[in-house]
Design a protein around this motif. Structure first.
Motif, PDB file in Angstrom:
ATOM      1  N   ARG A 224       1.152  -1.336   0.053  1.00  0.00           N
ATOM      2  CA  ARG A 224       0.172  -0.127  -0.271  1.00  0.00           C
ATOM      3  C   ARG A 224       0.451   1.329   0.095  1.00  0.00           C
ATOM      4  O   ARG A 224       1.760   0.874   0.561  1.00  0.00           O
ATOM      5  CB  ARG A 224      -1.246   0.144   1.082  1.00  0.00           C
ATOM      6  N   ARG A 225       0.587   2.345  -0.224  1.00  0.00           N
ATOM      7  CA  ARG A 225       0.782   3.362  -0.339  1.00  0.00           C
ATOM      8  C   ARG A 225       1.503   3.922   1.038  1.00  0.00           C
ATOM      9  O   ARG A 225       2.357   4.444   1.010  1.00  0.00           O
ATOM     10  CB  ARG A 225       0.690   4.523  -1.252  1.00  0.00           C
ATOM     11  N   GLU A 226       0.297   3.908   1.836  1.00  0.00           N
ATOM     12  CA  GLU A 226       1.084   4.062   3.184  1.00  0.00           C
ATOM     13  C   GLU A 226       0.279   3.712   4.249  1.00  0.00           C
ATOM     14  O   GLU A 226      -0.758   3.909   3.654  1.00  0.00           O
ATOM     15  CB  GLU A 226       0.364   5.761   3.497  1.00  0.00           C
ATOM     16  N   ASN A 352       8.207   7.895  -1.339  1.00  0.00           N
ATOM     17  CA  ASN A 352       7.706   6.453  -2.522  1.00  0.00           C
ATOM     18  C   ASN A 352       7.958   5.379  -1.640  1.00  0.00           C
ATOM     19  O   ASN A 352       9.126   5.084  -1.150  1.00  0.00           O
ATOM     20  CB  ASN A 352       9.096   6.547  -3.497  1.00  0.00           C
ATOM     21  N   GLN A 353       6.744   4.270  -2.127  1.00  0.00           N
ATOM     22  CA  GLN A 353       6.513   2.841  -1.386  1.00  0.00           C
ATOM     23  C   GLN A 353       7.671   2.141  -1.901  1.00  0.00           C
ATOM     24  O   GLN A 353       8.345   1.344  -0.019  1.00  0.00           O
ATOM     25  CB  GLN A 353       5.446   2.419  -2.069  1.00  0.00           C
TER      26      GLN A 353
END
Length: 487
Positions: A224-226, A352-353
């Motif tokens: 997930r991005r965050e 950035n992930q």
């Protein structure tokens, strides 16, 4: 109960679907916006003015299946509703057609409803019977056990092969054993999803969950991005302090009562972040096992209680493998299920992930780069920070290119260059051939010498390659017609 599933992912319109719902009692089609803290469905009218509130979900079949299974688990009285997944760009019009079918049924309308309907997740009824003991992370083994929860023959290896994960590959990477014990893989695995008309490649952690007829179902824990900390998590709303702790250390630092949405049971639990995927993970407090000593330091009852309560603990005088004394802060992690060393970690997920996933554990370099898996020899060099040459990379228009990658252990970032970093240090002028190709094909930039060429640029191409392309370049596009107001 391993993750919060009322998240509304921010996907591009063409890559996302909208979740519509039919209330069987009210006989009304609505657009889903989420689930409130009481497990009740929240909806809005499916019209254009409410589009920004619609819940958007990933189009990918396996990813959506995991999402919807958890969504269903959190929802109060889910059987009162019928759910439909429709493309975001068609949601408003499709909702109108569905409402017409509800009001005045036709065979054509029935076909439309059947096409988009999302059924109750497989194995849900069986899972409900075992809810009291297995609601929280049903796929995971009880901490401290060495027993196997699954056998290799319970796995659908045909499905695994379609994901690019053969039995031989998992055994070679030492990933099959933790899966059979009921744990998630301890590293990201490259997964390929073949959707028929498209192939999606992603890095993910894997786990096994109980399925129908005693089979094991593979669960894909995508990145997930965050972490989503802005929605209630099984009845718990994260405070500012909770969010700060989770983002800084990966652990919330206290025990909270999480609510089983079906039974209403209160379960004292600790909460952590999966640093590789950004999932929110919960673990019941009565499953926490604290060792008697850590690195030569015996823990007293007060120290053990501090760790059982999910709090950080400063330990002094521990002995490293090299025989050297050291001090560190330790804390129990719900995802790893053991006491970990913090070492001033910072897992802030605002960047950035691919680099974020490494900040908590900088030694774990990604196994793939831009969809290409590294060989064992390449990966051994890459994870040690050495420069690795990769060829056969594919840009967005299907053209090949090459380059060099380097992994930074401190930041967790992967650097890419078209030229060897060693040569760059010597200030050698970089070649333009691959730069031009990737800039035009993948980044949407314009190369004046090929501005009007319709085909993708080939490797090393900077000018028209033949008479046909030269003719295209020499014939500028006609200016767009004016759309001025007619008088």
């Amino acid at each position: 109960m391993s993750e919060q599933t009322t998240t509304t992912p921010q996907y591009p319109e063409q890559l996302s679907d909208i979740l519509l719902v039919l209330d069987k009692e009210k006989k009304k089609i609505q657009a889903v916006t989420g689930i409130n803290k009481n497990g009740e469905l929240e909806t809005v009218d499916p019209d254009k003015k409410n589009q920004s509130q619609f819940m958007r979900v990933d189009k990918s079949g396996d990813i959506f299946s995991n999402f919807f299974s958890n969504f269903w688990r959190q929802l109060k009285n889910p059987t009162h509703f019928s759910f439909f997944k429709v493309p975001a760009l068609e949601a408003v019009d499709t909702a109108k057609q569905m409402q017409q079918q509800v009001d005045a049924p036709t065979k054509e309308g029935e076909s439309l409803m059947t096409k988009h309907e999302v059924k109750e997740p497989k194995g849900q009824q069986q899972e409900n019977k075992q809810e009291n003991k297995k609601d929280m992370e049903t796929a995971q083994a009880t901490p401290g056990t060495s027993e196997y929860r699954y056998k290799p023959e319970q796995i659908d290896w045909e499905t695994m092969n379609n994901l690019g994960l053969s039995k031989e590959y998992l055994e070679k990477k030492n990933l099959l054993d933790p899966l059979l014990r009921g744990f998630k893989t301890n590293e990201l695995v490259p997964v390929s999803l073949n959707l028929g008309t498209a192939v999606t490649r992603m890095d993910a952690r894997l786990s096994l969950q109980p399925g129908d007829n005693g089979n094991a179902v593979v669960a894909i824990h995508g990145i997930r991005r965050e972490p989503n900390l802005n929605f209630p998590f099984f009845g718990h709303e994260f405070s500012k302090e909770d969010k700060k702790n989770l983002l800084q250390t990966g652990n919330m630092g206290r025990v909270v009562d999480l609510t089983n949405p079906k039974t209403g049971e209160k379960m004292p639990s600790i909460v952590s972040i999966d640093r590789l995927t950004n999932e929110v993970i919960a673990l019941r407090q009565d499953w926490i096992k604290i060792p008697d000593e850590m690195k030569g330091v015996k823990l007293n009852e007060e120290q053990k209680q501090t760790l059982v309560e999910g709090k950080p603990l400063q330990l002094e005088g521990m002995i490293s493998k090299k025989g050297e004394p050291f001090d560190a802060t330790v804390q129990f992690n719900a995802d790893k299920r053991f006491v970990e060393f913090l070492f001033d970690r910072n897992v802030n997920r605002g960047q950035n992930q691919q680099s974020e996933q490494q900040q908590g554990q900088p030694q774990e370099a990604p196994r793939t780069f831009r969809g290409k898996e590294l060989t064992d020899q390449q990966y051994d060099k890459f994870k040690e920070g050495q420069t690795v040459y990769l060829d056969g990379l594919i840009d967005k228009k299907g053209q090949k290119y090459q380059g060099y990658i380097t992994f930074d252990k401190e930041t967790g970032k992967t650097g890419f260059s078209f030229n060897s970093p060693d040569k760059l240090k010597e200030k050698i002028q970089p070649k333009e051939e691959n730069k031009t190709q990737v800039a035009v094909n993948s980044e949407g930039k314009t190369n004046e010498a090929t501005r009007n060429v319709k085909e993708p640029l080939k490797t090393g191409q900077q000018t028209p390659k033949d008479n046909k392309q030269q003719k295209q370049q020499d014939t500028p596009k006609a200016p767009a017609k004016s759309k001025g107001i007619k008088r």
